[in-house]
Enzyme design. Structure first.
Site, PDB file in Angstrom:
ATOM      1  N   GLY A   2       0.843  -1.191   0.000  1.00 35.44           N
ATOM      2  CA  GLY A   2       0.000   0.000   0.000  1.00 35.44           C
ATOM      3  C   GLY A   2       0.876   1.238   0.000  1.00 35.44           C
ATOM      4  N   ASP A  59      -1.687  11.006  14.645  1.00 35.19           N
ATOM      5  CA  ASP A  59      -2.201  10.554  13.339  1.00 35.19           C
ATOM      6  C   ASP A  59      -2.883   9.196  13.489  1.00 35.19           C
ATOM      7  OD1 ASP A  59      -2.767  10.837  10.662  1.00 35.19           O
ATOM      8  OD2 ASP A  59      -0.852  10.046   9.966  1.00 35.19           O
TER       9      ASP A  59
END
Length: 777
Positions: free
Chosen positions: A466, A584
């Site tokens: 990814g 995050d």
């Protein structure tokens, strides 16, 4: 005498070098279709960018079985070869024969007769020679009809190849090339191409890697028409290439089709993420097809209104303009697909069609990507020949290479630092000695670039897991058979060495079962790579937001995932020596191991607080839209409550399976948090839940999780619970919960805050899956 030997030796080296320079490895194919009806002048073609150009189309006369060319285009066919060779004398020209769609049944009928086949074959060779072409292309044959039709195709190819060989021998001319277009999949149902005959007789097959989903088709949902990758239930090129290989076709005889066109869809309603959205049909043209040249013109004239992007996972570009959504291949996608050609060992690529390019930007990008490899091959061949001429040099360089290749260096804090290039040693020392959150620092491996390249198969597309804001992530296997994940900084990333160092030092020193473990790093060749333990089940978003895979996450698994994330945050905020704020936290940063246990990852943006610090300020806002707290966005303030906010968003996503970048409600005007709050307040909280759960016995637990999630996403940080309080709420099923206020980023700000939900907790059974008592581990 010795001087003569030296001179002779130098002459031999020079001769071998010249031989090496003049001889090249097998050339890749850079082919393209020129369509005589598209209005582009042949003289305008930049033939220097191609090795092969295919002129189409000729047709088969159903009565005589001979080739014929439409009178209106005959002049173009007669001058094509001479014109394109003016700019590139070495370009090879091929004549294309169209037999597809409505013509295919007649073609199948023709090749059923031996005499008809012979007429067709002889006519094709004569026509190609008449107009100066060097090859023939059969276009439009699909694996349809029945098995006897495919057997006849195989017989035709056998006879065609014999005729081509015979004609070349009798005429003393080079043999004509024989190529054929192929469907994405070599088999449709029980009907399969004659693979053996195709492999035996054709110079290559160009796979039509486009037109998978069309706006004028039966489906009224938007999809990418030429995705390189995708889930197994969606048509994509990689699955097709793998199927060709599985059926026994050689990759070295496969040429990848590149589309210079896209498709425009009309959306039913405005969408932030139009992929998979409802559509009313084509836009712009009758069938939605638009050329790359037209599209670039359109963007130049509507730049302010158009919203464009690139999907690196599927390798497709897209653009939205009002209710029009277009997917196409721009330079990024073309380069990625040509890189895929090299990684897969395919023969090359074939463009459809060259006249659709815009000032040759796509063709240049494709050629440059492929030419990089050819130049590298020449250089490697030159080195090999020169080195092989001297045993001493071979031994010397071989020894150095083996030492470099096998070297895997270790560094411990405060630092056993291996020899490195100038500037690299300081970086290694900086990583090794930075941070004091834990004096018992585990060993970190400092890997060489060669080891990472070998482990990831040269960072191949097949190994790519990814891509995030930092860059792509690849699966790797070390020589010890250990599986790893390699995160490689992208050149386009906004993150730099400080974030890299931050993540290495933090993840190395924070040891917890629900945090991803970093194994080491690599900073050779100006690269910045982080090496992690491999998580075989990818990330949480891979399951939550997929219509099929979400069923793999039943309520029990989702409970354990919520529990695991809570444990990880408890450790970061409460039980480590310093307080760590992740900054995050999101679904894609929650990785899942082989038992689906969650692990928090990506600490590049994390910040360290001492235990007497509660809040900090920054001018640089980082994180991901939809997960970032309001005080951080508006004032740059972050604290432990910032991560609590992100965790609240995550809880709502885990129980609903909904993305936070979409709009919901009857009028589709509510963000995820507003939608959750409205349903909870009106006593319809179960409507918010993921329908794949289908678990009514867990309704009480689901509603409780919904309420806890809403408490975490309140506007004011002081109103939000601490992670310790969240832990207590989750494990205590009967304790009363505070009524949440309207969530952050809500348009509504009225007096109904604090109104009790119509859902009565006392009416719920609590005999369902429970969250176990949480302690830091």
């Amino acid at each position: 005498m010795s001087s003569k030997l030296v001179a002779l030796f130098l002459l031999i080296l020079l001769y071998l070098a010249l031989r090496c320079h003049c001889s090249t490895p097998q050339s890749r194919v850079k082919a393209g279709y020129y369509y005589t009806d598209d209005g582009n002048l042949i003289s305008d073609l930049n033939s220097k960018l191609f090795t092969h150009l295919i002129c189409g189309f000729t047709f088969v006369n159903p009565s005589t079985h001979h080739l014929f060319i439409n009178f209106s285009t005959e002049q173009q066919f007669s001058t094509f070869a001479d014109n394109v060779k003016t700019k590139n004398p070495s370009v090879t020209t091929l004549l294309s024969i169209w037999v597809g769609r409505e013509l295919l049944l007649n073609f199948f009928s023709m090749i059923n007769q031996s005499s008809y086949r012979n007429s067709f074959v002889q006519s094709s060779i004569e026509t190609a020679r008449l107009y100066g072409f060097q090859g023939l292309d059969l276009s439009g044959v699909e694996p349809t009809g029945n098995s006897s039709d495919m057997a006849n195709i195989g017989t035709l190819l056998d006879e065609w190849r014999v005729a081509v060989n015979s004609e070349a021998k009798n005429s003393s001319k080079p043999e004509l090339l024989l190529v054929m277009s192929g469907n994405r999949l070599p088999a449709l149902g029980s009907v399969i191409y004659p693979i053996d005959s195709m492999r035996r007789n054709l110079d290559w097959v160009h796979v039509l890697a486009y037109n998978y989903y069309l706006p004028a088709g039966r489906d009224r949902v938007t999809f990418f028409h030429a995705a390189l990758y995708g889930p197994s239930n969606m048509a994509n090129t990689d699955d097709g290439i793998n199927e060709w290989k599985r059926r026994g076709f050689l990759p070295s005889k496969l040429v990848l089709g590149l589309p210079y066109h896209g498709y425009a869809w009309t959306l039913l309603s405005p969408q932030k993420n139009p992929m998979g959205a409802a559509s009313t049909g084509p836009a712009v043209t009758k069938d939605g097809a638009v050329s790359y040249k037209w599209f670039k013109w359109f963007i130049r004239n509507n730049a302010q209104e158009a919203v464009c992007g690139y999907n690196a996972t599927s390798v497709v570009n897209y653009c939205t303009f009002g209710l029009t959504w277009i997917n196409y291949d721009d330079v990024e996608a073309i380069r990625a697909k040509v890189s895929y050609v090299k990684q897969k060992g395919l023969l090359g690529y074939n463009v459809f069609q060259v006249g659709h390019d815009d000032n040759w930007v796509l063709s240049r990008a494709a050629a440059e990507e492929l030419d990089d490899e050819n130049q590298n091959q020449k250089g490697r061949l030159l080195v090999i020949v020169l080195v092989s001429s001297s045993t001493t040099i071979v031994l010397l360089l071989g020894s150095v290479w083996v030492m470099c290749y096998l070297r895997k260096r270790k560094v411990k804090s405060p630092g056993i630092v291996p020899k490195a290039r100038k500037g690299q040693e300081a970086k290694v020392n900086g990583i090794a000695t930075s941070g004091n959150s834990n004096t018992n620092v585990p060993d970190l491996e400092v890997y060489s670039y060669a080891v990472m390249e070998m482990a990831t198969n040269k960072f191949s597309f097949e190994n790519k897991l990814g891509e995030g804001g930092y860059g792509p992530v690849y699966k790797g296997v070390l020589a010890s058979k250990q599986e790893i994940a390699v995160k490689k900084l992208s050149k386009a990333s906004t993150q730099g060495f400080e974030e890299f160092k931050n993540e290495v030092t933090l993840t190395a020193k924070l040891q917890h079962v629900n945090l991803v473990r970093v194994l080491g790093f690599c900073i050779e060749r100006d690269e910045q790579m982080l090496i992690y333990e491999y998580m075989p089940n990818k990330s949480l978003d891979f399951y939550l937001f997929d219509s099929v895979r979400r069923f793999l996450l039943d309520w029990k698994k989702r409970v354990h995932i919520i529990e695991g994330i809570t444990q990880g945050l408890l450790y970061l905020q409460e039980y480590s020596r310093l307080t760590i704020i992740h900054r995050d936290l999101k679904a894609s940063n929650i990785l899942l191991d082989n038992e689906m246990k969650p692990k928090i990852s990506d600490f590049g943006m994390a910040k360290i607080f001492s235990k007497d610090e509660y809040e900090a300020n920054t001018d640089r806002i980082v994180g991901t839209y939809g997960y970032v707290s309001p005080e951080y966005v508006k004032k740059g303030l972050y604290s432990t409550k910032s991560d609590v906010y992100s965790f609240g968003v995550l809880i709502l996503q885990i129980i609903s399976g909904k993305k936070n970048a979409c709009f919901y409600g009857l009028n589709e005007d509510l963000n995820l948090l507003e939608y959750a709050y409205d349903l909870w307040k009106s006593g319809k909280g179960m409507e918010f839940m993921d329908p794949s759960l289908d678990d009514t016995v867990s309704s009480c637990k689901l509603i409780r999780c919904l309420q806890i999630g809403l408490l975490c996403v309140q506007e004011n940080a002081t109103d939000r619970p601490s992670i310790l309080e969240v832990s207590s709420m989750l494990k205590s099923e009967s304790a009363a919960l505070i009524i949440p206020k309207i969530p952050a980023f809500s348009i509504k700000r009225n007096g109904d805050e604090g109104t009790k939900s119509q859902f009565q907790l006392e009416d719920c059974s609590i005999n369902d899956t429970t969250l176990s008592q949480m302690v830091a581990r």
